[in-house]
Write a protein that holds these residues in place. Structure first.
Motif, PDB file in Angstrom:
ATOM      1  N   GLU A   1      -1.749 -19.277  -9.518  1.00 47.36           N
ATOM      2  CA  GLU A   1      -0.513 -18.939 -10.234  1.00 47.36           C
ATOM      3  C   GLU A   1      -0.735 -17.757 -11.174  1.00 47.36           C
ATOM      4  O   GLU A   1       0.105 -16.858 -11.273  1.00 47.36           O
ATOM      5  CB  GLU A   1      -0.017 -20.152 -11.019  1.00 47.36           C
ATOM      6  N   ALA A   2      -1.878 -17.756 -11.862  1.00 42.48           N
ATOM      7  CA  ALA A   2      -2.174 -16.667 -12.788  1.00 42.48           C
ATOM      8  C   ALA A   2      -2.353 -15.353 -12.037  1.00 42.48           C
ATOM      9  O   ALA A   2      -1.912 -14.294 -12.503  1.00 42.48           O
ATOM     10  CB  ALA A   2      -3.429 -17.001 -13.586  1.00 42.48           C
ATOM     11  N   THR A   3      -2.982 -15.401 -10.867  1.00 42.44           N
ATOM     12  CA  THR A   3      -3.160 -14.181 -10.068  1.00 42.44           C
ATOM     13  C   THR A   3      -1.818 -13.649  -9.599  1.00 42.44           C
ATOM     14  O   THR A   3      -1.570 -12.430  -9.628  1.00 42.44           O
ATOM     15  CB  THR A   3      -4.066 -14.465  -8.860  1.00 42.44           C
ATOM     16  N   ALA A   4      -0.962 -14.556  -9.161  1.00 41.85           N
ATOM     17  CA  ALA A   4       0.382 -14.133  -8.737  1.00 41.85           C
ATOM     18  C   ALA A   4       1.148 -13.501  -9.892  1.00 41.85           C
ATOM     19  O   ALA A   4       1.847 -12.489  -9.709  1.00 41.85           O
ATOM     20  CB  ALA A   4       1.150 -15.335  -8.184  1.00 41.85           C
TER      21      ALA A   4
ATOM     22  N   TRP B   1      -4.166  -5.540  -2.131  1.00 47.55           N
ATOM     23  CA  TRP B   1      -4.296  -6.717  -3.003  1.00 47.55           C
ATOM     24  C   TRP B   1      -3.012  -7.530  -3.019  1.00 47.55           C
ATOM     25  O   TRP B   1      -3.054  -8.771  -3.071  1.00 47.55           O
ATOM     26  CB  TRP B   1      -4.669  -6.293  -4.421  1.00 47.55           C
ATOM     27  N   HIS B   2      -1.879  -6.863  -2.996  1.00 50.21           N
ATOM     28  CA  HIS B   2      -0.610  -7.602  -2.939  1.00 50.21           C
ATOM     29  C   HIS B   2      -0.498  -8.382  -1.635  1.00 50.21           C
ATOM     30  O   HIS B   2       0.094  -9.461  -1.606  1.00 50.21           O
ATOM     31  CB  HIS B   2       0.567  -6.620  -3.077  1.00 50.21           C
ATOM     32  N   ALA B   3      -1.072  -7.835  -0.570  1.00 50.06           N
ATOM     33  CA  ALA B   3      -1.013  -8.523   0.721  1.00 50.06           C
ATOM     34  C   ALA B   3      -2.005  -9.679   0.807  1.00 50.06           C
ATOM     35  O   ALA B   3      -1.835 -10.576   1.643  1.00 50.06           O
ATOM     36  CB  ALA B   3      -1.284  -7.525   1.852  1.00 50.06           C
TER      37      ALA B   3
ATOM     38  N   ARG C   1      -7.732 -13.190  -1.941  1.00 45.41           N
ATOM     39  CA  ARG C   1      -8.974 -12.418  -2.007  1.00 45.41           C
ATOM     40  C   ARG C   1      -9.174 -11.854  -3.402  1.00 45.41           C
ATOM     41  O   ARG C   1     -10.296 -11.848  -3.934  1.00 45.41           O
ATOM     42  CB  ARG C   1      -8.938 -11.290  -0.972  1.00 45.41           C
ATOM     43  N   LEU C   2      -8.108 -11.371  -4.026  1.00 42.99           N
ATOM     44  CA  LEU C   2      -8.209 -10.852  -5.386  1.00 42.99           C
ATOM     45  C   LEU C   2      -8.641 -11.952  -6.343  1.00 42.99           C
ATOM     46  O   LEU C   2      -9.507 -11.744  -7.201  1.00 42.99           O
ATOM     47  CB  LEU C   2      -6.871 -10.256  -5.821  1.00 42.99           C
ATOM     48  N   ARG C   3      -8.063 -13.139  -6.193  1.00 43.01           N
ATOM     49  CA  ARG C   3      -8.447 -14.263  -7.054  1.00 43.01           C
ATOM     50  C   ARG C   3      -9.921 -14.602  -6.865  1.00 43.01           C
ATOM     51  O   ARG C   3     -10.660 -14.790  -7.837  1.00 43.01           O
ATOM     52  CB  ARG C   3      -7.598 -15.491  -6.739  1.00 43.01           C
TER      53      ARG C   3
END
Length: 440
Positions: free
Chosen positions: A373-376, A390-392, A396-398
């Motif tokens: 949730e925090a990453t979103a 990263w948006h896609a 992976r970013l998290r």
């Protein structure tokens, strides 16, 4: 003992730069990490050899156009892999090819053709079950070229003619000729014990035995200084009482500042060496999308843990670092040849009852769902600061941002989430600003 006693105040800054240089790059050649590095080390060679030995138990060796800092390892470290030029961490295959390259180069002359090196490595690799090297296979060829490029980057191999890229594209028509820096080959791999006599990776760690009280105190002081250098943050709960006493003492900050020029920051929970000169290979906070996301996640985790109006945070005892070391040692030992016995590191007496951990020693658990949730929210709020890739793939970013926080001792990864360590408290009530990407 006063370190750098023979270095004048006028030269102290240059001396400290040489110490930091060796700690970051234990292998220095005529061209690696740059052409100024080796002269800087040679200028203070006598003082460096003495101080690094007394302070850390390290050994500085100078041979020809190579300086090698032989370090003492107290524990296994899994987050500093060799990487390819594209940033890809080495796997077992690449490490094996790298080792075999060194073996071949140790027997070679002052020059070698890339195809000749490949044939010799293939001959050795094909005798090892599960390895092999077929230059006609693209995956094997790329792994081999990654190992050669790693040596080339450090000046162990110097390109004299041709191109490894052309050989990698077509071994039948491409070729490369290398000059071999034999002193660098001999200095690069210096295990503390003969490998044929080793039956477990733990045998490579420091196991020196002190036979007097003064020797024990000296060894503990060296281990404390090494720990501060090798880890981004050192928590008192993670070290022995003897090392903890030195970390809390007054001598250690003065010693490290005199040697490295860096300041030791001490808190109730532990210590860290503040990098004000950019000597670390990786810094936090840092630049780049992953580093920015990690800072923003740290802010979110700190807010979650300290929010008095939020949901109650479950607290758990931190995993025993020794258990992680045993697990990592088992993973490494699994790669030993079948003919070499692997030590059984299990507890023959059976598991002991876990001691009761006081509530104040337990760490708050932040769940994976909260991190997602925090990453979103980070991507939604600072959308233009992160690329389309990263948006896609926010998962992976998290994962990469969390892994960075783990490397810097801010959190501990556990099933279902992470445990927030005291370092996270630095980011409580922090207002983060991310530089937005410009479109033109």
């Amino acid at each position: 003992m006063r370190f750098a006693a023979d270095v004048s105040d006028l030269e102290l800054t240059d001396y400290q730069r040489a110490v930091r240089l060796l700690i970051r790059h234990p292998l220095i050649t005529a061209s690696f990490p740059d052409e100024k590095a080796l002269p800087r080390v040679r200028r203070f060679s006598a003082e460096l050899r003495r101080d690094l030995s007394e302070a850390f138990g390290y050994r500085l060796e100078l041979h020809g156009s190579t300086a090698r800092l032989v370090r003492t390892a107290d524990r296994l470290i899994a987050d500093r892999p060799a990487v390819s030029r594209t940033g890809r961490p080495f796997d077992r295959q690449r490490y094996a090819y790298l080792t075999l390259c060194l073996s071949v180069l140790g027997r070679a002359g002052i020059q070698i053709m890339l195809s000749e090196l490949a044939d010799a490595v293939a001959a050795d690799a094909n005798r090892i079950a599960g390895l092999g090297l077929n230059p006609d296979t693209g995956a094997d060829r790329r792994a081999f070229v990654d190992a050669v490029a790693w040596l080339e980057e450090r000046g162990v191999l110097r390109l004299a003619d041709g191109s490894s890229t052309s050989w990698a594209g077509d071994p039948g028509s491409g070729e490369a000729l290398y000059d071999v820096a034999r002193d660098a080959v001999l200095a690069l791999f210096r295990p503390p014990r003969v490998l044929q006599h080793i039956d477990a990776v733990s045998a490579l760690l420091d196991r020196s035995q002190a036979h007097s009280g003064n020797a024990e105190r000296r060894a503990a002081a060296q281990a404390a200084r090494r720990t501060v250098l090798e880890q981004p943050v050192v928590y008192f709960d993670d070290v022995s009482a003897e090392i903890g006493n030195h970390l809390r003492g007054q001598a250690l900050p003065a010693d490290l500042q005199r040697l490295t020029g860096l300041r030791l920051e001490r808190r109730a929970e532990g210590v860290l060496l503040v990098d004000t000169s950019g000597w670390s290979a990786e810094r936090f906070p840092g630049t780049g999308s992953v580093a920015q996301a990690a800072v923003l996640l740290a802010v979110a985790i700190a807010g979650r843990v300290s929010d008095p109006d939020g949901r109650r945070v479950r607290r758990m005892p931190a995993p025993d670092p020794r258990e992680w070391q045993v697990k990592l040692a088992g993973q490494v030992d699994a790669g030993l040849p079948a003919s070499v016995p692997v030590l059984d590191v299990s507890d023959e007496a059976g598991p002991e009852a876990e001691p009761e951990i006081p509530e104040e020693r337990r760490l708050p658990l932040v769940t994976d769902s909260f991190l997602r949730e925090a990453t979103a929210e980070v991507l939604a709020r600072y959308g233009s600061a992160f690329g389309a890739a990263w948006h896609a793939d926010p998962e992976r970013l998290r994962a990469e941002a969390t892994a960075l926080l783990v490397r810097f001792g801010a959190v501990i990864e556990v099933p279902g989430g992470v445990l927030a360590r005291p370092l996270i408290g630095r980011y409580r009530s922090t207002v983060a600003q991310v530089k937005q990407r410009t479109l033109f």
